[in-house]
Design an enzyme around this catalytic site. Structure first.
Site, PDB file in Angstrom:
ATOM      1  N   LYS A   1       0.600  -0.713   0.169  1.00 16.49           N
ATOM      2  CA  LYS A   1      -0.428  -0.010   0.047  1.00 16.49           C
ATOM      3  C   LYS A   1       1.112   1.329  -0.119  1.00 16.49           C
ATOM      4  CE  LYS A   1      -3.627   2.457   2.778  1.00 16.49           C
ATOM      5  NZ  LYS A   1      -4.510   2.532   3.971  1.00 16.49           N
TER       6      LYS A   1
ATOM      7  N   LYS B   1      -2.143  -1.753  -3.625  1.00 20.60           N
ATOM      8  CA  LYS B   1      -3.532   0.028  -3.707  1.00 20.60           C
ATOM      9  C   LYS B   1      -2.149   1.057  -3.568  1.00 20.60           C
ATOM     10  CE  LYS B   1      -6.427   1.932  -0.374  1.00 20.60           C
ATOM     11  NZ  LYS B   1      -7.063   1.532   0.789  1.00 20.60           N
TER      12      LYS B   1
HETATM   13 ZN   LIG Z   1      -6.215   3.585   7.684  1.00 23.07          ZN
END
Ligand SMILES: [Zn+2]
Length: 294
Positions: free
Chosen positions: A166, A219
């Site tokens: 992420k 992501k």
């Molecule tokens: Zn968070």
């Protein structure tokens, strides 16, 4: 974000029913609590909004797979993903005028205290009927901590979908506004990943798998297709990609201006994510894509 709404539990059930009838297999739940505090009570309380929604969805739309996003930021008054320890403000020895100058807040994230709350949240979600636990916080050791807690609570068969790569990204902007979870001070760069570093992303994914992740996620998606492709080559677990709010908002804005053909750009963006190797795509376009694909 145009076309994206926060739902009450009733509205969520109706929307989920529609999505499921269109062929969307799963949905991911994010909560907006009434109250936020500094221990993220709304995240792990059995009466939390996501727990209530999960129970209602399991009852009303039983075939739909529920994924529970696990993080603390939406439930924290300060908007960070973990427990914050403020360190004392640095001493100022200057003149009176200088002393009065606001000192930037010094803070750090308490990793271990955060893990305990994340684990508690995961068990509470599983108990409410969530099928897949998806930690998005990026604290160190969170997958192992959550796995242990789920196993101890007899949820050995509840899988973990980890947001393994992420990146710190400006593409999250619209979501943070919608979920009212922008940090009140500082930013998340100390615990999200550097977009310039592909090998670090591979290492993070590897660590999550070692800790027990059953599925992994990258992501955002579109600016990181190479990361998805590299992860696909290297790891044999189901791989998810998250087409985030900024990706969605760009397409919507351009389409509203008449600059691109919305449906074609939408499907092409999803296709690129699929082609890069993602076996699952989290997207605001799920219902519309399902409609076009059927
Ligand atoms: Zn968070």
């Amino acid at each position: 974000m145009p076309g994206v709404f926060n739902f009450s539990v009733d509205q969520a059930v109706n929307d989920a029913r529609e999505a499921h009838s269109l062929g969307v297999p799963a949905l991911i739940l994010f909560g907006l609590p009434d109250k936020k505090d500094e221990v993220a009570t709304g995240a792990w309380s059995d009466q939390g909004i996501v727990q209530q929604a999960a129970r209602a969805l399991k009852r009303e739309v039983p075939g739909l797979i529920l994924i529970g996003d696990v993080c603390l930021c939406e439930y924290m008054s300060h908007g960070h993903c973990g427990v914050v320890r403020q360190s004392p403000a640095p001493l100022s020895l200057g003149a009176a005028a200088e002393v009065a100058r606001p000192v930037p807040a010094q803070f750090e994230i308490d990793n271990d205290a955060s893990l305990e709350l994340l684990a508690r949240t995961s068990v509470s979600l599983a108990r409410a009927g969530v099928d897949i636990i998806a930690p998005s916080d990026m604290m160190d050791g969170r997958v192992a901590a959550i796995r242990r807690a789920l196993d101890d609570a007899r949820f050995e068969n509840t899988p973990i979908l980890s947001y393994a790569a992420k990146f710190a990204s400006a593409f999250y902007g619209p979501f943070r506004e919608a979920a009212d979870s922008a940090p009140q001070f500082g930013d998340r760069r100390s615990y999200q990943m550097d977009g310039a570093n592909l090998r670090e992303a591979m290492r993070e994914i590897e660590l999550d798998i070692e800790e027990g992740a059953d599925m992994i996620m990258v992501k955002p998606a579109l600016p990181y297709l190479d990361v998805i492709a590299a992860a696909r080559d290297r790891f044999d677990l189901p791989l998810a990609a998250y087409q985030v709010s900024g990706e969605y908002a760009m397409i919507e804005a351009a389409a509203r201006n008449g600059w691109v053909e919305r449906d074609r750009v939408m499907m092409e963006s999803l296709l690129s994510i699929r082609r890069s190797g993602a076996s699952m795509i989290l997207t605001y376009y799920a219902k519309e894509a399902a409609r076009l694909l059927s």
